[in-house]
Design a protein around this motif. Structure first.
Motif, mmCIF file in Angstrom:
data_model
loop_
_atom_site.group_PDB
_atom_site.id
_atom_site.type_symbol
_atom_site.label_atom_id
_atom_site.label_comp_id
_atom_site.label_asym_id
_atom_site.label_seq_id
_atom_site.Cartn_x
_atom_site.Cartn_y
_atom_site.Cartn_z
ATOM 1 N N HIS A 117 0.697 -1.470 0.090
ATOM 2 C CA HIS A 117 -0.125 -0.190 -0.028
ATOM 3 C C HIS A 117 1.065 1.029 -0.350
ATOM 4 O O HIS A 117 0.064 2.403 0.099
ATOM 5 C CB HIS A 117 -1.309 -0.255 1.283
ATOM 6 C CG HIS A 117 -1.464 -0.852 1.218
ATOM 7 N ND1 HIS A 117 -2.565 -1.708 2.511
ATOM 8 C CD2 HIS A 117 -2.615 -1.948 0.190
ATOM 9 C CE1 HIS A 117 -3.008 -2.558 2.103
ATOM 10 N NE2 HIS A 117 -3.206 -2.702 0.762
ATOM 11 N N VAL A 154 -5.564 -2.427 -2.543
ATOM 12 C CA VAL A 154 -6.534 -2.948 -2.041
ATOM 13 C C VAL A 154 -7.279 -3.840 -1.496
ATOM 14 O O VAL A 154 -7.829 -3.465 -2.798
ATOM 15 C CB VAL A 154 -6.911 -1.369 -1.475
ATOM 16 C CG1 VAL A 154 -7.652 -1.057 0.030
ATOM 17 C CG2 VAL A 154 -6.072 0.239 -1.412
ATOM 18 N N GLU A 158 -10.850 -4.511 2.598
ATOM 19 C CA GLU A 158 -9.845 -3.498 3.346
ATOM 20 C C GLU A 158 -10.541 -2.320 2.511
ATOM 21 O O GLU A 158 -10.151 -1.224 3.435
ATOM 22 C CB GLU A 158 -7.985 -3.716 2.839
ATOM 23 C CG GLU A 158 -7.359 -4.086 3.340
ATOM 24 C CD GLU A 158 -6.493 -4.374 2.873
ATOM 25 O OE1 GLU A 158 -5.032 -4.834 3.431
ATOM 26 O OE2 GLU A 158 -6.007 -4.512 1.190
ATOM 27 N N TRP A 159 -11.208 -1.699 1.815
ATOM 28 C CA TRP A 159 -12.067 -0.931 1.078
ATOM 29 C C TRP A 159 -13.461 -0.309 2.098
ATOM 30 O O TRP A 159 -13.978 0.609 2.403
ATOM 31 C CB TRP A 159 -12.967 -1.037 0.078
ATOM 32 C CG TRP A 159 -11.217 -0.475 -1.107
ATOM 33 C CD1 TRP A 159 -10.844 -1.410 -2.325
ATOM 34 C CD2 TRP A 159 -11.828 0.705 -1.673
ATOM 35 N NE1 TRP A 159 -10.413 -0.481 -3.055
ATOM 36 C CE2 TRP A 159 -10.895 0.804 -3.014
ATOM 37 C CE3 TRP A 159 -11.931 2.301 -0.846
ATOM 38 C CZ2 TRP A 159 -9.730 2.712 -2.888
ATOM 39 C CZ3 TRP A 159 -11.829 2.790 -1.667
ATOM 40 C CH2 TRP A 159 -10.754 3.359 -2.493
#
Length: 243
Positions: A117, A154, A158-159
């Motif tokens: 990330h 992502v 994780e969103w």
């Protein structure tokens, strides 16, 4: 009762249609897995390409840094390009990775190789420094040499963020101090808890470029959003202590 030829058909077991549905579902799952595998390979390739380009830029970046250091010019001490949560302004860390990563906008922290990330952009930015200044256009930096798109890494999980816990705690606080009507309050609270379903919301994520640089022998920090133009030295930078 006549059993004509038209009345006689092929016997179909009762579970045949169910089996066909299972097979169709298995095919869909396999296709989805193949697509995800293809996307992961593409993302991995993009990251490897960025690393290879950065390696080719490293020698020239060192030459530029040495020259700028000697004349008190622009030296990129640390640059990080990655995903942050807008609300907390903290770097997004991979939920499955047990790594330090980068936190609290401190660009002096080490960017772990497994933290997809966020990527180290120090070499890339130093490479483009000319006459003690750096100018990058107002486009996404993922298109530049030595960069990749960290937002593409992502995951769906994780969103999203589930806010059931916070909702339950809120209701608990409302009824905790209602001593005069405790039993009805508890009953209402329990009904609400029983009916409550997880509230899943999309996280507010953004890609930024955080830079720590030296200029005129002073240390500065500044952060740019991905689609902002980069102009160093920056009037928006804040001076920080070298310690």
């Amino acid at each position: 009762l006549l059993l004509g030829e038209e009345r006689v058909g092929k016997f179909i077991p009762s579970g045949a249609h169910h089996n066909n549905n299972d097979e169709d579902e298995d095919v869909q799952i396999k296709e989805q897995e193949d697509e995800e595998h293809y996307m992961q390979n593409q993302l991995s390739k993009a990251r490897e390409d960025a690393a290879r380009h950065t390696k080719l830029m490293a020698r020239q970046a060192r030459v530029v840094a040495k020259k700028e250091e000697a004349q008190g010019g622009l030296v990129i001490v640390k640059a990080v390009y990655g995903v942050i949560e807008n609300e907390s302004q903290e770097w997004l860390s991979r939920r499955t990775d047990n790594v330090a990563g980068v936190t609290d906008n401190d660009t002096s922290d080490y960017v772990d190789a497994n933290s997809w990330h966020a990527m180290d952009a120090t070499t890339q930015l130093q490479f483009w420094v000319t006459d003690s200044s750096l100018r990058l256009s107002a486009i996404s930096k993922k298109h530049l040499l030595g960069f990749y798109d960290p937002l593409a890494f992502v995951t769906k999980d994780e969103w999203t963020v589930c806010s059931v816990q916070s909702s339950m705690e809120k209701n608990q606080r409302v009824h905790r101090y209602n001593h005069n009507n405790f039993l009805p309050s508890f009953a209402n609270w329990w009904k609400k808890m029983w009916r409550m379903s997880p509230e899943v919301t999309k996280r507010d994520l953004a890609v930024v470029l955080s830079i720590q640089y030296k200029w005129n022998d002073k240390l500065y920090e500044v952060m740019f959003h991905d689609d902002e133009a980069v102009d160093l030295p920056s009037q928006f930078a804040r001076e920080v202590s070298a310690g």
